[in-house]
Scaffold this active site. Structure first.
Site, PDB file in Angstrom:
ATOM      1  N   GLU A  41      10.062   9.389   6.539  1.00  0.00           N
ATOM      2  CA  GLU A  41       9.023   8.377   6.342  1.00  0.00           C
ATOM      3  C   GLU A  41       8.350   7.994   7.657  1.00  0.00           C
ATOM      4  OE1 GLU A  41       7.621   7.684   3.741  1.00  0.00           O
ATOM      5  OE2 GLU A  41       9.040   8.420   2.253  1.00  0.00           O
ATOM      6  N   ASP A  74       0.875   3.097   0.506  1.00  0.00           N
ATOM      7  CA  ASP A  74       0.229   3.803   1.613  1.00  0.00           C
ATOM      8  C   ASP A  74      -1.224   4.102   1.227  1.00  0.00           C
ATOM      9  OD1 ASP A  74       0.463   5.715  -0.302  1.00  0.00           O
ATOM     10  OD2 ASP A  74       1.226   7.271   1.031  1.00  0.00           O
ATOM     11  N   TYR A 125       5.175  -0.614   4.369  1.00  0.00           N
ATOM     12  CA  TYR A 125       5.211   0.643   3.611  1.00  0.00           C
ATOM     13  C   TYR A 125       6.571   1.326   3.743  1.00  0.00           C
ATOM     14  CZ  TYR A 125       5.339   5.470   2.633  1.00  0.00           C
ATOM     15  OH  TYR A 125       5.783   6.666   2.153  1.00  0.00           O
ATOM     16  N   SER A 149      -7.690   8.815  18.253  1.00  0.00           N
ATOM     17  CA  SER A 149      -8.276   7.977  17.204  1.00  0.00           C
ATOM     18  C   SER A 149      -9.411   7.126  17.749  1.00  0.00           C
ATOM     19  CB  SER A 149      -7.213   7.059  16.607  1.00  0.00           C
ATOM     20  OG  SER A 149      -6.113   7.810  16.166  1.00  0.00           O
TER      21      SER A 149
END
Length: 375
Positions: A40, A141, A123, A313
């Site tokens: 995860e 998510d 999450y 990003s």
DNA sequence: AAGACGGGGAT
DNA sequence: ATCCCAGTCTT
């Protein structure tokens, strides 16, 4: 049009669809909470196909929570090399140490305890609790927000943090008794394989009959999401410096921030905005002056080697790479500033580098091999 | 609420 | 070129 009826339909059909068949993924082969946890963390903002080889290698290298807790941080970062978002790796190891010390080495199974671990947000907490322990907690998510926005015709902007809470409430209400893990995974599996961001495969969707977006022909409009700002460009000059033994001069990045604690070529930011004209000479002057001023490293920049561009990003680096040498008094062995060291080709396999620099170093190695072959 | 934080695959 | 991915943390 009955809302409760739609919810029951959704839960029933989606669960049946998932149980008819789902992807065989390495972390689905057991319910080992450590495996679920690592998967995860790796899957945050990262595709399944990308994660698979990293997950397998990671489990080979760190088979247990104890093994991860006791490993050198350098090894953990190396195992994460190329996966990105490196704070995930450092937080994961810190959390493993916390689990070892405070939870008898077992991944905790309560929302409070699991959420207190570094790197575990809402999450991931829900994903671990539901998948590993089958607790009826939502795991919302990007997939889940998209899938539910479409089916239930939700107009909320999923880029807003407040929307998460609303969808979480809906997702919680949909969880079938006793099958939280399968249902949550089904939701994500549907988003990853059928209800994709663009060109969703509605004709094979198990809940297409009552999907609001499909019935209204609005799958292209949902979910609503405000656009992200484009990355800010930044020009930089890097130095490619080798010693007589062919070792490369590298430095380790600071403890915090971008690419924290990874290794890189020495480099400096150039004037932003591009007001003054860029030139090789200006690059080399900046390299010489700023490395001296900021790191106390005296270099003599040489010929231009290559350009490399890398987009993160939030920013884009336009890197111009120059060969160089150290300027030191004749006969006097130069002392390297803190964080700097010479690194042999054989050693690089033990230290983590950002992909940008791996590409530059690899490219230069190939160019050198080509020169060797022609000579 | 907004920005920082990687890298790559799909269209 | 653009989107966005099994998000979290900091400000």
């Amino acid at each position: 049009m009955n809302d409760n009826e739609n919810k029951a339909y959704y839960t029933r059909e989606l669960t049946a669809w998932y149980q008819r068949g789902n992807r065989d993924l390495p972390w689905r082969r057991s319910r080992n909470p450590y495996h679920i946890w690592v998967s995860e963390i790796m899957l945050q903002q990262t595709r399944v196909e990308t994660v698979i080889p990293y997950f397998n290698r990671f489990m080979e290298k760190f088979p247990t929570i104890d093994a991860l807790a006791d490993a050198p941080e350098e090894d953990v970062l190396k195992a994460w090399e190329g996966l990105g978002y490196y704070s995930r790796a450092r937080n994961l190891q810190a959390a493993a140490q916390e689990v070892k010390e405070s939870y008898e080495g077992k991944v905790p199974d309560t929302p409070e305890a699991i959420s207190s671990l570094k790197g575990v947000g809402p999450y991931t907490a829900g994903a671990i609790l539901s998948i590993a322990y089958n607790k009826p907690e939502p795991a919302v998510d990007g997939n889940v927000m998209r899938v539910l926005s479409r089916f239930f015709l939700l107009e909320d902007d999923i880029a807003k943090p407040s929307t998460r809470g609303k969808i979480e409430k809906l997702a919680r209400a949909l969880i079938p008794a006793g099958s939280a893990g399968d249902f949550n995974q089904a939701l994500m599996e549907l988003g990853a394989t059928v209800c994709t961001p663009r060109s969703p495969h509605c004709l094979v969707c198990p809940v297409m009959e009552r999907c609001g977006a499909r019935l209204e022909g609005r799958t292209d409009e949902l979910p609503v999401k405000t656009k992200a700002k484009p990355p800010r460009p930044e020009s930089r000059a890097a130095a490619f410096i080798t010693d007589a033994a062919g070792r490369l001069l590298v430095r380790q990045r600071p403890q915090d921030g971008l690419l924290a604690r990874l290794w890189e070529l020495p480099h400096v930011p150039l004037s932003e905005g591009g007001r003054e004209e860029a030139s090789r000479e200006a690059d080399k002057r900046a390299l010489r002056e700023r490395l001296a001023a900021e790191d106390g490293l005296r270099v003599v920049p040489g010929e231009w080697l290559t350009d490399a561009e890398h987009t993160f990003s939030h920013l884009r680096w336009d890197m111009r790479v120059y060969r160089g040498r150290l300027a030191h008094e004749p006969g006097e062995p130069e002392a390297l500033p803190p964080a700097y060291r010479w690194m042999g080709r054989d050693e690089m396999g033990s230290y983590a580098f950002p992909n940008l620099f791996l590409r530059i170093i690899q490219g230069e190695a190939e160019a050198a091999a080509g020169r060797e072959a022609r000579a």
